[in-house]
Design an enzyme around this catalytic site. Sequence first.
Site, PDB file in Angstrom:
ATOM      1  N   ARG A  74      44.950  41.829  27.078  1.00 19.75           N
ATOM      2  CA  ARG A  74      43.881  41.905  28.065  1.00 19.75           C
ATOM      3  C   ARG A  74      43.012  40.650  28.073  1.00 19.75           C
ATOM      4  O   ARG A  74      42.240  40.439  29.004  1.00 19.75           O
ATOM      5  CB  ARG A  74      43.005  43.119  27.786  1.00 19.75           C
ATOM      6  CG  ARG A  74      43.777  44.414  27.782  1.00 19.75           C
ATOM      7  CD  ARG A  74      42.866  45.571  27.558  1.00 19.75           C
ATOM      8  NE  ARG A  74      41.969  45.738  28.684  1.00 19.75           N
ATOM      9  CZ  ARG A  74      42.204  46.540  29.712  1.00 19.75           C
ATOM     10  NH1 ARG A  74      43.311  47.242  29.740  1.00 19.75           N
ATOM     11  NH2 ARG A  74      41.356  46.650  30.706  1.00 19.75           N
ATOM     12  N   GLU A 119      48.505  29.938  36.843  1.00 25.75           N
ATOM     13  CA  GLU A 119      48.004  30.834  35.802  1.00 25.75           C
ATOM     14  C   GLU A 119      48.603  30.542  34.428  1.00 25.75           C
ATOM     15  O   GLU A 119      47.899  30.546  33.434  1.00 25.75           O
ATOM     16  CB  GLU A 119      48.379  32.287  36.142  1.00 25.75           C
ATOM     17  CG  GLU A 119      47.519  32.938  37.180  1.00 25.75           C
ATOM     18  CD  GLU A 119      47.974  34.355  37.486  1.00 25.75           C
ATOM     19  OE1 GLU A 119      47.131  35.246  37.487  1.00 25.75           O
ATOM     20  OE2 GLU A 119      49.176  34.577  37.727  1.00 25.75           O
ATOM     21  N   LYS A 179      43.543  40.111  31.669  1.00 24.57           N
ATOM     22  CA  LYS A 179      44.414  40.971  32.457  1.00 24.57           C
ATOM     23  C   LYS A 179      43.607  41.785  33.450  1.00 24.57           C
ATOM     24  O   LYS A 179      44.024  42.009  34.576  1.00 24.57           O
ATOM     25  CB  LYS A 179      45.184  41.895  31.497  1.00 24.57           C
ATOM     26  CG  LYS A 179      46.162  42.827  32.179  1.00 24.57           C
ATOM     27  CD  LYS A 179      47.342  42.076  32.747  1.00 24.57           C
ATOM     28  CE  LYS A 179      48.276  42.947  33.548  1.00 24.57           C
ATOM     29  NZ  LYS A 179      49.066  42.139  34.495  1.00 24.57           N
ATOM     30  N   HIS A 186      47.595  19.581  58.526  1.00 25.27           N
ATOM     31  CA  HIS A 186      46.155  19.437  58.768  1.00 25.27           C
ATOM     32  C   HIS A 186      45.424  18.965  57.514  1.00 25.27           C
ATOM     33  O   HIS A 186      44.288  19.348  57.272  1.00 25.27           O
ATOM     34  CB  HIS A 186      45.584  20.760  59.265  1.00 25.27           C
ATOM     35  CG  HIS A 186      46.179  21.210  60.548  1.00 25.27           C
ATOM     36  ND1 HIS A 186      45.998  20.530  61.732  1.00 25.27           N
ATOM     37  CD2 HIS A 186      47.005  22.242  60.836  1.00 25.27           C
ATOM     38  CE1 HIS A 186      46.667  21.140  62.694  1.00 25.27           C
ATOM     39  NE2 HIS A 186      47.294  22.180  62.174  1.00 25.27           N
ATOM     40  N   GLU A 232      51.320  33.473  46.262  1.00 22.31           N
ATOM     41  CA  GLU A 232      51.602  34.131  44.983  1.00 22.31           C
ATOM     42  C   GLU A 232      52.429  33.219  44.065  1.00 22.31           C
ATOM     43  O   GLU A 232      52.182  33.150  42.861  1.00 22.31           O
ATOM     44  CB  GLU A 232      52.318  35.467  45.251  1.00 22.31           C
ATOM     45  CG  GLU A 232      52.741  36.266  44.037  1.00 22.31           C
ATOM     46  CD  GLU A 232      51.605  36.627  43.073  1.00 22.31           C
ATOM     47  OE1 GLU A 232      50.435  36.451  43.406  1.00 22.31           O
ATOM     48  OE2 GLU A 232      51.929  37.071  41.959  1.00 22.31           O
ATOM     49  N   CYS A 248      37.356  42.842  27.274  1.00 22.48           N
ATOM     50  CA  CYS A 248      37.028  43.473  25.992  1.00 22.48           C
ATOM     51  C   CYS A 248      37.873  44.721  25.746  1.00 22.48           C
ATOM     52  O   CYS A 248      38.274  45.402  26.676  1.00 22.48           O
ATOM     53  CB  CYS A 248      35.571  43.884  25.975  1.00 22.48           C
ATOM     54  SG  CYS A 248      34.450  42.539  26.296  1.00 22.48           S
ATOM     55  N   ASN A 304      31.967  47.633  25.766  1.00 20.33           N
ATOM     56  CA  ASN A 304      32.565  46.906  26.895  1.00 20.33           C
ATOM     57  C   ASN A 304      31.619  47.064  28.073  1.00 20.33           C
ATOM     58  O   ASN A 304      31.107  48.162  28.294  1.00 20.33           O
ATOM     59  CB  ASN A 304      33.916  47.510  27.297  1.00 20.33           C
ATOM     60  CG  ASN A 304      34.987  47.282  26.259  1.00 20.33           C
ATOM     61  OD1 ASN A 304      34.780  46.550  25.306  1.00 20.33           O
ATOM     62  ND2 ASN A 304      36.137  47.911  26.446  1.00 20.33           N
ATOM     63  N   GLY A 305      31.429  45.998  28.846  1.00 16.63           N
ATOM     64  CA  GLY A 305      30.542  46.090  30.008  1.00 16.63           C
ATOM     65  C   GLY A 305      29.342  45.177  29.837  1.00 16.63           C
ATOM     66  O   GLY A 305      29.326  44.311  28.952  1.00 16.63           O
ATOM     67  N   LYS A 338      51.135  31.980  40.388  1.00 16.41           N
ATOM     68  CA  LYS A 338      51.894  32.207  39.143  1.00 16.41           C
ATOM     69  C   LYS A 338      51.986  30.921  38.345  1.00 16.41           C
ATOM     70  O   LYS A 338      51.798  30.899  37.140  1.00 16.41           O
ATOM     71  CB  LYS A 338      53.321  32.708  39.425  1.00 16.41           C
ATOM     72  CG  LYS A 338      53.480  34.129  39.894  1.00 16.41           C
ATOM     73  CD  LYS A 338      53.202  35.172  38.855  1.00 16.41           C
ATOM     74  CE  LYS A 338      51.774  35.531  38.776  1.00 16.41           C
ATOM     75  NZ  LYS A 338      51.174  36.541  39.546  1.00 16.41           N
ATOM     76  N   TRP A 353      35.314  39.518  25.026  1.00 18.45           N
ATOM     77  CA  TRP A 353      35.498  38.426  25.987  1.00 18.45           C
ATOM     78  C   TRP A 353      34.087  38.010  26.382  1.00 18.45           C
ATOM     79  O   TRP A 353      33.377  38.773  27.037  1.00 18.45           O
ATOM     80  CB  TRP A 353      36.282  38.960  27.185  1.00 18.45           C
ATOM     81  CG  TRP A 353      36.861  37.923  28.090  1.00 18.45           C
ATOM     82  CD1 TRP A 353      38.056  37.278  27.940  1.00 18.45           C
ATOM     83  CD2 TRP A 353      36.308  37.453  29.324  1.00 18.45           C
ATOM     84  NE1 TRP A 353      38.270  36.430  29.002  1.00 18.45           N
ATOM     85  CE2 TRP A 353      37.212  36.512  29.863  1.00 18.45           C
ATOM     86  CE3 TRP A 353      35.132  37.711  30.027  1.00 18.45           C
ATOM     87  CZ2 TRP A 353      36.993  35.853  31.058  1.00 18.45           C
ATOM     88  CZ3 TRP A 353      34.907  37.045  31.224  1.00 18.45           C
ATOM     89  CH2 TRP A 353      35.834  36.128  31.721  1.00 18.45           C
TER      90      TRP A 353
END
Length: 608
Positions: free
Chosen positions: A27, A488, A603, A504, A481, A2, A100-101, A485, A74
């Site tokens: 964000r 995402e 974000k 394995h 990583e 948010c 927000n929250g 990437k 969000w």
Amino acid sequence: MCGIVAYTGFRDARPILIEGLKRLEYRGYDSAGIAVQSAGKLQLEKAAGRISVLEQKLATCEMKGTCGMSHTRWATHGAPTDLNAHPHTDASNRISLVHNGIIENYQALRTYLEHRGVEFRSDTDTEVLVQLIGHFYKNDIEAAVRTALRDVRGTYGITVICADEPGRIIAARKGSPLIVGVGDDEYVVASDAAAIVQHTTQVIYLSDGELATVWEDGFRTTTLDALPITKEVTELEMTLEDIELGNHEHFMFKEILEQPSAMEDCMRGRVNPTDGRIYLGGLANSARELVRTKRVIITACGTAWHAGLVGEYLFEEMARIPTEVEYASEFRYRNPVMDNGTVLIAISQSGETADTQAALREAQEKGALTLGIVNVVGSSIARETDAGVYLHVGPEIGVASTKAYVGQVLVLTMMALYLGRRRHLSQPDLQSYLSALHSIPKKINEITKQSDAIREVAERYKDAENWLYLGRGYNYPTALEGALKLKEISYIHAEGMPAAEMKHGPIALITKNMPVVFIATKGSQYEKVVSNIEEVRARDGRVIAVATEGDTEISSLAEHVFYVPDVPEPLQPMVTVIPLQLLAYHAAVLRGCDVDKPRNLAKSVTVE
Ligand code: G6P
């Protein structure tokens, strides 16, 4: 997640509020809204979807006024619909709030208000708060906000406006950031400096439990109990250029290319190969405690957790300090054992990730010394840790972290060297690492020049549904990583793992259609990785390798090789990840994905 932007001053608020929201788009959000004080009333407009949908609605609406606020939501409580979007208003439609929250006790408060005749219009926890403020309002919006916040459990960054108090914004925070931008006879309150920087670089960071009352040409800051507090006005580090695309198509690509200069900024004044020393001002006061520590716990989420994994290898090798890396979301809930002398390092680009913040508080409860490795100056984690090192890589807008990741690894490397020299590392060894570190920006720059060649490989494999990324030692976190990437931003399924683990289980997946990316640079486990490549070749897998310049053996084994310059093994994570960032970027663009705003991602994740 948010975002909040509020404005009061002498200019028309609406364009400032919409422009501000666009600065926060990166964000992540799923609906947006705006409220402006206009001729003694509040005018509101809200829309599910992108800010452009809100703008379409606004096109036919007269909304004039010099005080207002806007929000990107969000969804947490209630679906992303027009009704659930912020701002919300109280029953009288004279008070409006963006938030927000999460209000944790919203259900109890809602029942309390419903028993007193309040009818709710949305499914959100936020509406409960504005209705509560309306319930307490007696011609003083500041007092009503204070009273309401006393009954609230949970986290909030809020701004509130009231039709009966023109030009006045009340802002308050607990666990969710708010910054007051101080201009000349105008103020912008926002949850992120990116919405402020084009108006002013003079800011005040509100702390938890603080409230700011802002009007056209003045402001005051107080505690929730109305005790006055004096806040320091500080200069933002960010520039407008940092958050603009310039000639680039995407922020992610811009930020990949920015990495050489970002790394220089990160090392400036800290690495000095000439006098063979490393300076980390943020650690100066805790250096003694740190050097004597028996154990380091690194905690983080997502990409920052991968950087932490590199940190584990670095701290153990260079400083000989036993180190563990913990997902913050696990650490915070499992009553971890913290012996006397344990140091906790929290890594976070945004400095606002809820789980990382909670893990940090858990460690503080148990008396640990806490350090932060954070990018956003003044963020919650930066302020709550006892000491730390900022990345100084500039704002990162692309949701998929690139320059912040390499910056985190660089800071961990500098910390490992700093501690290493005070414990086990010889001066000549330190000196040679420092010279190598100094040349890293130039080497990253060389690698980015392969972008076109990497795009060709991405073109060839962009339709493959499953990828594996494999590496050993320092290259193992890079494998994780690289895979993250790709996942995402291109929505291709990818798994990263230690190369030896492939046999394995995951080896069963390998077919002629499966690209397998090996990070196979020269180092202590090179021969073993080559054996793993042979295992994949024997099953017809498509091998793509990241290898050390001059390695001709690998070109006969892999179908495609991305070469990186030779650097000492502990520094390799900063160079080997670059081709993988580019590979993911090009695959996503070629698949038509929204690289900078990938679906479902935010974000900064400020909820648990
Ligand atoms: C989100 C982002 C990731 C990031 C993670 C941790 O999930 O999408 O890119 O790595 O949060 O964020 P932080 O700001 O704490 O580094």
